[in-house]
Design a protein around this motif. Structure first.
Motif, PDB file in Angstrom:
ATOM      1  N   PRO A   1       0.837  -1.196   0.000  1.00  0.00           N
ATOM      2  CA  PRO A   1       0.000   0.000   0.000  1.00  0.00           C
ATOM      3  C   PRO A   1       0.875   1.251   0.000  1.00  0.00           C
ATOM      4  CG  PRO A   1       0.083  -0.896   2.212  1.00  0.00           C
ATOM      5  CD  PRO A   1       0.839  -1.855   1.311  1.00  0.00           C
ATOM      6  N   LEU A   2       0.338   2.330  -0.542  1.00  0.00           N
ATOM      7  CA  LEU A   2       1.035   3.606  -0.559  1.00  0.00           C
ATOM      8  C   LEU A   2       1.124   4.115   0.880  1.00  0.00           C
ATOM      9  CD1 LEU A   2       2.247   6.004  -2.087  1.00  0.00           C
ATOM     10  CD2 LEU A   2      -0.076   6.871  -2.390  1.00  0.00           C
ATOM     11  N   THR A   3       2.341   4.426   1.323  1.00  0.00           N
ATOM     12  CA  THR A   3       2.536   4.927   2.687  1.00  0.00           C
ATOM     13  C   THR A   3       3.446   6.147   2.648  1.00  0.00           C
ATOM     14  OG1 THR A   3       4.473   3.524   3.108  1.00  0.00           O
ATOM     15  CG2 THR A   3       2.310   2.620   3.727  1.00  0.00           C
ATOM     16  N   PHE A   4       3.421   6.897   3.730  1.00  0.00           N
ATOM     17  CA  PHE A   4       4.373   7.982   3.906  1.00  0.00           C
ATOM     18  C   PHE A   4       4.681   8.118   5.388  1.00  0.00           C
ATOM     19  CE2 PHE A   4       0.203   9.953   3.911  1.00  0.00           C
ATOM     20  CZ  PHE A   4       0.239  10.865   4.946  1.00  0.00           C
ATOM     21  N   THR A   5       5.861   8.641   5.663  1.00  0.00           N
ATOM     22  CA  THR A   5       6.273   8.858   7.051  1.00  0.00           C
ATOM     23  C   THR A   5       6.517  10.350   7.271  1.00  0.00           C
ATOM     24  OG1 THR A   5       8.595   8.493   6.508  1.00  0.00           O
ATOM     25  CG2 THR A   5       7.362   6.598   7.343  1.00  0.00           C
ATOM     26  N   VAL A   6       6.341  10.763   8.509  1.00  0.00           N
ATOM     27  CA  VAL A   6       6.681  12.118   8.916  1.00  0.00           C
ATOM     28  C   VAL A   6       7.573  11.990  10.145  1.00  0.00           C
ATOM     29  CG1 VAL A   6       5.836  14.382   9.624  1.00  0.00           C
ATOM     30  CG2 VAL A   6       4.463  12.993   8.058  1.00  0.00           C
ATOM     31  N   ARG A   7       8.784  12.505  10.020  1.00  0.00           N
ATOM     32  CA  ARG A   7       9.730  12.534  11.132  1.00  0.00           C
ATOM     33  C   ARG A   7       9.828  13.960  11.643  1.00  0.00           C
ATOM     34  NH1 ARG A   7      11.314   8.548   7.963  1.00  0.00           N
ATOM     35  NH2 ARG A   7      12.223   6.676   8.817  1.00  0.00           N
ATOM     36  N   ASN A   8      10.236  14.094  12.877  1.00  0.00           N
ATOM     37  CA  ASN A   8      10.378  15.419  13.481  1.00  0.00           C
ATOM     38  C   ASN A   8       9.107  16.250  13.319  1.00  0.00           C
ATOM     39  OD1 ASN A   8      13.104  14.911  14.257  1.00  0.00           O
ATOM     40  ND2 ASN A   8      13.718  15.293  12.149  1.00  0.00           N
ATOM     41  N   CYS A   9       7.979  15.601  13.574  1.00  0.00           N
ATOM     42  CA  CYS A   9       6.674  16.268  13.474  1.00  0.00           C
ATOM     43  C   CYS A   9       6.647  17.478  14.391  1.00  0.00           C
ATOM     44  CB  CYS A   9       5.545  15.337  13.924  1.00  0.00           C
ATOM     45  SG  CYS A   9       5.447  13.808  13.051  1.00  0.00           S
TER      46      CYS A   9
ATOM     47  N   ARG B   1      -0.844   5.392   5.939  1.00  0.00           N
ATOM     48  CA  ARG B   1      -1.091   4.656   4.700  1.00  0.00           C
ATOM     49  C   ARG B   1      -2.289   5.294   4.011  1.00  0.00           C
ATOM     50  NH1 ARG B   1      -3.405  -0.450   7.800  1.00  0.00           N
ATOM     51  NH2 ARG B   1      -5.377   0.515   8.336  1.00  0.00           N
ATOM     52  N   VAL B   2      -2.288   5.207   2.699  1.00  0.00           N
ATOM     53  CA  VAL B   2      -3.418   5.691   1.910  1.00  0.00           C
ATOM     54  C   VAL B   2      -4.331   4.502   1.679  1.00  0.00           C
ATOM     55  CG1 VAL B   2      -4.157   6.735  -0.260  1.00  0.00           C
ATOM     56  CG2 VAL B   2      -2.026   7.480   0.828  1.00  0.00           C
ATOM     57  N   VAL B   3      -5.567   4.630   2.134  1.00  0.00           N
ATOM     58  CA  VAL B   3      -6.556   3.579   1.993  1.00  0.00           C
ATOM     59  C   VAL B   3      -7.499   3.982   0.854  1.00  0.00           C
ATOM     60  CG1 VAL B   3      -8.384   2.294   3.159  1.00  0.00           C
ATOM     61  CG2 VAL B   3      -6.410   3.113   4.468  1.00  0.00           C
ATOM     62  N   PRO B   4      -7.425   3.292  -0.293  1.00  0.00           N
ATOM     63  CA  PRO B   4      -8.307   3.674  -1.406  1.00  0.00           C
ATOM     64  C   PRO B   4      -9.751   3.282  -1.136  1.00  0.00           C
ATOM     65  CG  PRO B   4      -6.912   1.810  -2.026  1.00  0.00           C
ATOM     66  CD  PRO B   4      -6.526   2.205  -0.628  1.00  0.00           C
ATOM     67  N   PHE B   5     -10.658   4.115  -1.625  1.00  0.00           N
ATOM     68  CA  PHE B   5     -12.077   3.767  -1.578  1.00  0.00           C
ATOM     69  C   PHE B   5     -12.359   2.884  -2.777  1.00  0.00           C
ATOM     70  CE2 PHE B   5     -12.740   8.180   0.386  1.00  0.00           C
ATOM     71  CZ  PHE B   5     -12.610   7.694   1.660  1.00  0.00           C
ATOM     72  N   HIS B   6     -13.163   1.876  -2.582  1.00  0.00           N
ATOM     73  CA  HIS B   6     -13.588   1.044  -3.688  1.00  0.00           C
ATOM     74  C   HIS B   6     -14.895   1.604  -4.196  1.00  0.00           C
ATOM     75  CE1 HIS B   6     -10.427  -1.818  -2.940  1.00  0.00           C
ATOM     76  NE2 HIS B   6     -10.732  -1.758  -1.652  1.00  0.00           N
ATOM     77  N   ARG B   7     -14.853   2.140  -5.398  1.00  0.00           N
ATOM     78  CA  ARG B   7     -16.045   2.765  -5.961  1.00  0.00           C
ATOM     79  C   ARG B   7     -16.975   1.710  -6.525  1.00  0.00           C
ATOM     80  NH1 ARG B   7     -14.649   8.587  -7.785  1.00  0.00           N
ATOM     81  NH2 ARG B   7     -12.639   8.843  -6.796  1.00  0.00           N
TER      82      ARG B   7
END
Length: 161
Positions: A94-102, A152-158
């Motif tokens: 799944p597409l993910t991203f992290t944020v450090r030093n928020c 994580r990016v959770v896609p909607f199922h259309r």
């Protein structure tokens, strides 16, 4: 016909506008965390709602795209260049991203996730700029002891209609 070059005044006005938005976000996150404390029952929902309001504002200056990677790259550029943290997109499924030093949870040891503002912020941008192809969900948080905040990016199922 080539696009006209923006003058230094236009560039400095745009940079100042981004600085003002980033500072507003920082002040709001700090004030909300101070006001609601770390143990109020519906703090997450309130932070998500406020983040969403800021996301709708910032979304007006973000590219319209059906590709969440394009949008997340642009959000990361805004986030990183304005001292809100270090956002990094991990390509893949799944597409993910992290944020450090928020900005809002750096050094916090709340024992619970603290990134509801960011969830609301990014969800609003994804919704506004894609027409609602999905949402972000935090899966790890510095506030809970993780090394970085991970989403994580959770896609909607259309449903075909």
């Amino acid at each position: 016909m080539p696009e006209p070059r923006r003058g230094k005044k236009a560039e400095s006005t745009e940079a100042r506008h981004d600085d003002e938005i980033a500072e507003s976000i920082k002040v709001t996150m700090r004030a909300l965390n101070d006001f609601f404390g770390s143990r109020v029952a519906s703090k997450e929902g309130r932070l998500r709602a406020v983040g969403s309001e800021f996301g709708h504002i910032v979304a007006k200056n973000i590219t319209r795209s059906d590709n969440p990677v394009v949008l997340l790259d642009e959000i990361a550029s805004f986030w990183n260049s304005n001292g809100l943290g270090e956002m990094e997109i991990a390509k893949g499924q799944p597409l993910t991203f992290t944020v450090r030093n928020c900005f809002d949870c750096m050094g916090a040891q709340a024992g619970e996730p603290l990134c509801s503002f960011k969830e609301g912020f990014i969800n609003a941008i994804l919704s506004d700029r894609t027409g609602g192809i999905g949402m972000v969900d935090e899966v790890e948080c510095c506030g809970s002891g993780a090394a970085a905040c991970k989403f994580r990016v959770v896609p909607f199922h259309r449903v075909p209609g």
